[in-house]
Design a protein around this motif. Structure first.
Motif, PDB file in Angstrom:
ATOM      1  N   GLY A   1      21.022   0.830   4.855  1.00 25.98           N
ATOM      2  CA  GLY A   1      19.618   0.434   4.780  1.00 25.98           C
ATOM      3  C   GLY A   1      18.765   1.632   4.415  1.00 25.98           C
ATOM      4  O   GLY A   1      18.975   2.728   4.936  1.00 25.98           O
ATOM      5  N   VAL A   2      17.800   1.428   3.509  1.00 33.80           N
ATOM      6  CA  VAL A   2      16.945   2.529   3.052  1.00 33.80           C
ATOM      7  C   VAL A   2      15.490   2.168   3.302  1.00 33.80           C
ATOM      8  O   VAL A   2      15.006   1.124   2.861  1.00 33.80           O
ATOM      9  N   GLN A   3      14.805   3.028   4.013  1.00 34.37           N
ATOM     10  CA  GLN A   3      13.385   2.862   4.302  1.00 34.37           C
ATOM     11  C   GLN A   3      12.573   2.749   3.012  1.00 34.37           C
ATOM     12  O   GLN A   3      12.906   3.380   2.010  1.00 34.37           O
ATOM     13  N   ASP A   4      11.497   1.945   3.033  1.00 32.24           N
ATOM     14  CA  ASP A   4      10.669   1.774   1.832  1.00 32.24           C
ATOM     15  C   ASP A   4       9.199   2.023   2.162  1.00 32.24           C
ATOM     16  O   ASP A   4       8.517   1.145   2.694  1.00 32.24           O
ATOM     17  N   HIS A   5       8.733   3.217   1.855  1.00 30.98           N
ATOM     18  CA  HIS A   5       7.326   3.578   2.014  1.00 30.98           C
ATOM     19  C   HIS A   5       6.882   4.277   0.731  1.00 30.98           C
ATOM     20  O   HIS A   5       6.880   5.516   0.656  1.00 30.98           O
ATOM     21  N   PRO A   6       6.491   3.536  -0.299  1.00 28.58           N
ATOM     22  CA  PRO A   6       6.201   4.142  -1.606  1.00 28.58           C
ATOM     23  C   PRO A   6       5.080   5.167  -1.585  1.00 28.58           C
ATOM     24  O   PRO A   6       5.015   6.033  -2.462  1.00 28.58           O
ATOM     25  N   TYR A   7       4.186   5.091  -0.609  1.00 27.92           N
ATOM     26  CA  TYR A   7       3.035   5.995  -0.552  1.00 27.92           C
ATOM     27  C   TYR A   7       3.394   7.359   0.050  1.00 27.92           C
ATOM     28  O   TYR A   7       2.564   8.255   0.068  1.00 27.92           O
ATOM     29  N   GLN A   8       4.624   7.507   0.550  1.00 31.12           N
ATOM     30  CA  GLN A   8       5.048   8.806   1.069  1.00 31.12           C
ATOM     31  C   GLN A   8       5.435   9.712  -0.102  1.00 31.12           C
ATOM     32  O   GLN A   8       6.396   9.447  -0.810  1.00 31.12           O
TER      33      GLN A   8
ATOM     34  N   GLY B   1       9.412  -6.979   4.353  1.00 28.60           N
ATOM     35  CA  GLY B   1       8.362  -6.796   5.350  1.00 28.60           C
ATOM     36  C   GLY B   1       7.006  -7.196   4.809  1.00 28.60           C
ATOM     37  O   GLY B   1       6.754  -7.131   3.601  1.00 28.60           O
ATOM     38  N   ALA B   2       6.114  -7.587   5.708  1.00 33.51           N
ATOM     39  CA  ALA B   2       4.788  -8.060   5.305  1.00 33.51           C
ATOM     40  C   ALA B   2       3.855  -6.928   4.933  1.00 33.51           C
ATOM     41  O   ALA B   2       2.843  -7.147   4.270  1.00 33.51           O
ATOM     42  N   GLY B   3       4.201  -5.694   5.337  1.00 34.57           N
ATOM     43  CA  GLY B   3       3.344  -4.553   5.027  1.00 34.57           C
ATOM     44  C   GLY B   3       2.692  -3.988   6.275  1.00 34.57           C
ATOM     45  O   GLY B   3       2.474  -4.686   7.278  1.00 34.57           O
ATOM     46  N   ALA B   4       2.387  -2.714   6.222  1.00 29.31           N
ATOM     47  CA  ALA B   4       1.667  -1.998   7.273  1.00 29.31           C
ATOM     48  C   ALA B   4       1.016  -0.797   6.598  1.00 29.31           C
ATOM     49  O   ALA B   4       1.082  -0.669   5.371  1.00 29.31           O
ATOM     50  N   PHE B   5       0.348   0.053   7.380  1.00 31.93           N
ATOM     51  CA  PHE B   5      -0.297   1.243   6.807  1.00 31.93           C
ATOM     52  C   PHE B   5      -1.193   0.836   5.631  1.00 31.93           C
ATOM     53  O   PHE B   5      -1.024   1.292   4.507  1.00 31.93           O
ATOM     54  N   TRP B   6      -2.155  -0.021   5.927  1.00 33.72           N
ATOM     55  CA  TRP B   6      -2.944  -0.647   4.868  1.00 33.72           C
ATOM     56  C   TRP B   6      -3.806   0.339   4.104  1.00 33.72           C
ATOM     57  O   TRP B   6      -4.071   0.127   2.907  1.00 33.72           O
ATOM     58  N   ASP B   7      -4.261   1.424   4.728  1.00 38.48           N
ATOM     59  CA  ASP B   7      -5.024   2.423   3.985  1.00 38.48           C
ATOM     60  C   ASP B   7      -4.160   3.042   2.890  1.00 38.48           C
ATOM     61  O   ASP B   7      -4.611   3.232   1.752  1.00 38.48           O
ATOM     62  N   ALA B   8      -2.901   3.360   3.226  1.00 33.69           N
ATOM     63  CA  ALA B   8      -2.000   3.954   2.237  1.00 33.69           C
ATOM     64  C   ALA B   8      -1.660   2.951   1.140  1.00 33.69           C
ATOM     65  O   ALA B   8      -1.567   3.314  -0.042  1.00 33.69           O
ATOM     66  N   ILE B   9      -1.464   1.700   1.505  1.00 32.78           N
ATOM     67  CA  ILE B   9      -1.177   0.660   0.507  1.00 32.78           C
ATOM     68  C   ILE B   9      -2.364   0.506  -0.440  1.00 32.78           C
ATOM     69  O   ILE B   9      -2.197   0.464  -1.669  1.00 32.78           O
ATOM     70  N   ALA B  10      -3.566   0.412   0.130  1.00 32.21           N
ATOM     71  CA  ALA B  10      -4.760   0.286  -0.713  1.00 32.21           C
ATOM     72  C   ALA B  10      -4.950   1.518  -1.579  1.00 32.21           C
ATOM     73  O   ALA B  10      -5.415   1.424  -2.723  1.00 32.21           O
TER      74      ALA B  10
ATOM     75  N   GLY C   1      -2.719  -1.306  -3.938  1.00 32.23           N
ATOM     76  CA  GLY C   1      -2.261  -2.558  -3.363  1.00 32.23           C
ATOM     77  C   GLY C   1      -3.369  -3.260  -2.600  1.00 32.23           C
ATOM     78  O   GLY C   1      -4.450  -2.704  -2.371  1.00 32.23           O
ATOM     79  N   PRO C   2      -3.106  -4.477  -2.149  1.00 27.96           N
ATOM     80  CA  PRO C   2      -4.119  -5.237  -1.414  1.00 27.96           C
ATOM     81  C   PRO C   2      -4.245  -4.780   0.031  1.00 27.96           C
ATOM     82  O   PRO C   2      -3.312  -4.211   0.596  1.00 27.96           O
ATOM     83  N   ARG C   3      -5.379  -5.030   0.623  1.00 30.15           N
ATOM     84  CA  ARG C   3      -5.582  -4.812   2.051  1.00 30.15           C
ATOM     85  C   ARG C   3      -5.681  -6.195   2.700  1.00 30.15           C
ATOM     86  O   ARG C   3      -6.617  -6.951   2.425  1.00 30.15           O
ATOM     87  N   ARG C   4      -4.689  -6.534   3.529  1.00 27.56           N
ATOM     88  CA  ARG C   4      -4.610  -7.885   4.079  1.00 27.56           C
ATOM     89  C   ARG C   4      -4.760  -7.890   5.593  1.00 27.56           C
ATOM     90  O   ARG C   4      -4.362  -6.938   6.267  1.00 27.56           O
ATOM     91  N   THR C   5      -5.297  -8.983   6.108  1.00 27.78           N
ATOM     92  CA  THR C   5      -5.314  -9.191   7.547  1.00 27.78           C
ATOM     93  C   THR C   5      -3.907  -9.584   7.998  1.00 27.78           C
ATOM     94  O   THR C   5      -3.027  -9.874   7.174  1.00 27.78           O
ATOM     95  N   ARG C   6      -3.684  -9.622   9.299  1.00 25.89           N
ATOM     96  CA  ARG C   6      -2.375 -10.019   9.802  1.00 25.89           C
ATOM     97  C   ARG C   6      -2.026 -11.434   9.350  1.00 25.89           C
ATOM     98  O   ARG C   6      -0.899 -11.700   8.927  1.00 25.89           O
TER      99      ARG C   6
END
Length: 294
Positions: free
Chosen positions: A38-45, A102-111, A115-120
């Motif tokens: 399994g490989v972690q996926d955090h493109p903003y890192q 995954g549904a996403g987290a770290f919304w500031d980094a995604i935006a 990317g979109p900023r979504r509510t839960r």
């Protein structure tokens, strides 16, 4: 107890500076009889390699181990293109690709990456739509339409089909995500860092109830657990997943027996990672396989 054979794997952090070690660890896993990478996926890192590119490279250098993103950051990966990528690599690797989603987290980094900023609530609905899109594009249909608020298909042409049916394993934590997992997914990907055994039991019941309500057999929903901790060499035992190999064997067998966990993906948190992985592979895994019937 799960009726599936227990599978074992490694959780990799895609640090660009450690690329050669990632290659060596994956080759070791492939040769040593482990089942999963399994490989972690955090493109903003900024220090991380692109996860899908890394998985593709690792798949090309191995022959038996299965690989999956743990878990895909959906808001930054279009599900229609992702479905094509998974199917393509599954064909190329002779059926060795799974999809952690995954549904996403770290919304500031995604935006920050556009990317979109979504509510839960929005992120859960978007994930459900993404699963529908992915499954439609893996089908035998000539043309597919999938309505959606966030993701939709308007006459897309599926294909190519993956070589085998890749599991869609969801990294779910909250009640709505757990219900979605039971209703729509092939597996659940919790992590020991936030999902101790007591949580696994309660969350597992919620997944089972949702699966049954959807007319599914709850036992068809896999439970693949990201286990983080330290395998000690001096006999010290500090509790759950923090002790000698015998402690780890006891803990993993209990999870398999009591929580129906059928996959363990190891992420060492302290000590020399290569040595930790060798202890896991050579001392823990064989004993759990023997005790769990894997």
């Amino acid at each position: 107890m799960s009726t599936r054979p227990v599978e074992f794997g490694l959780f990799l952090i895609p640090e660009a500076d450690n690329y050669q070690q990632l290659v060596e660890l994956t080759a070791y896993a492939d040769a040593s009889g482990l089942d999963l990478i399994g490989v972690q996926d955090h493109p903003y890192q900024r220090r991380f390699l692109d996860t899908w590119t890394l998985i593709t490279t690792l798949a090309a250098q191995t022959t038996r181990v299965s690989l999956f993103p743990d878990v895909v950051n959906l808001p930054l990966r279009n599900p229609a293109v992702l479905a094509k990528a998974v199917a393509s690599l599954d064909i190329i690797s002779n059926g060795r690709i799974q999809l952690g989603l995954g549904a996403g987290a770290f919304w500031d980094a995604i935006a920050g990456m556009g990317g979109p900023r979504r509510t839960r609530g929005e992120s859960v609905r978007a994930l459900a739509e993404a699963i529908a899109v992915i499954r439609a594009l893996w089908s035998d249909e000539r043309s597919v339409r999938v309505p959606g608020e966030f993701y939709a298909l308007g006459g897309a042409h599926p294909g190519p089909r993956p070589r085998h049916n890749p599991g869609i394993w969801v990294g779910a934590k909250g009640p709505r995500m757990l219900e979605l997992t039971g209703r729509l997914a092939d597996g659940w990907l919790p992590s020991a860092a936030w999902a101790p055994p007591a949580y696994l039991a309660a969350a597992g019941r919620r997944i089972d109830d949702a699966a049954a309500a959807a007319g599914r057999d709850p036992r068809t929903v896999r439970r693949v657990y990201n286990v983080s901790g330290t395998i000690t060499a001096d006999g010290s035992d500090n509790g759950f997943l923090e002790g000698p190999p015998e402690r780890w064997v006891e803990d993993l067998l209990a999870l398999h027996r009591d929580q129906r966990v059928d996959g363990f993906v190891f992420w060492p948190t302290e000590g020399e990672p290569v040595e930790q992985i060798r202890r896991y592979t050579e001392q823990v895994v064989p004993a759990v396989r023997l005790g769990g019937g894997g």
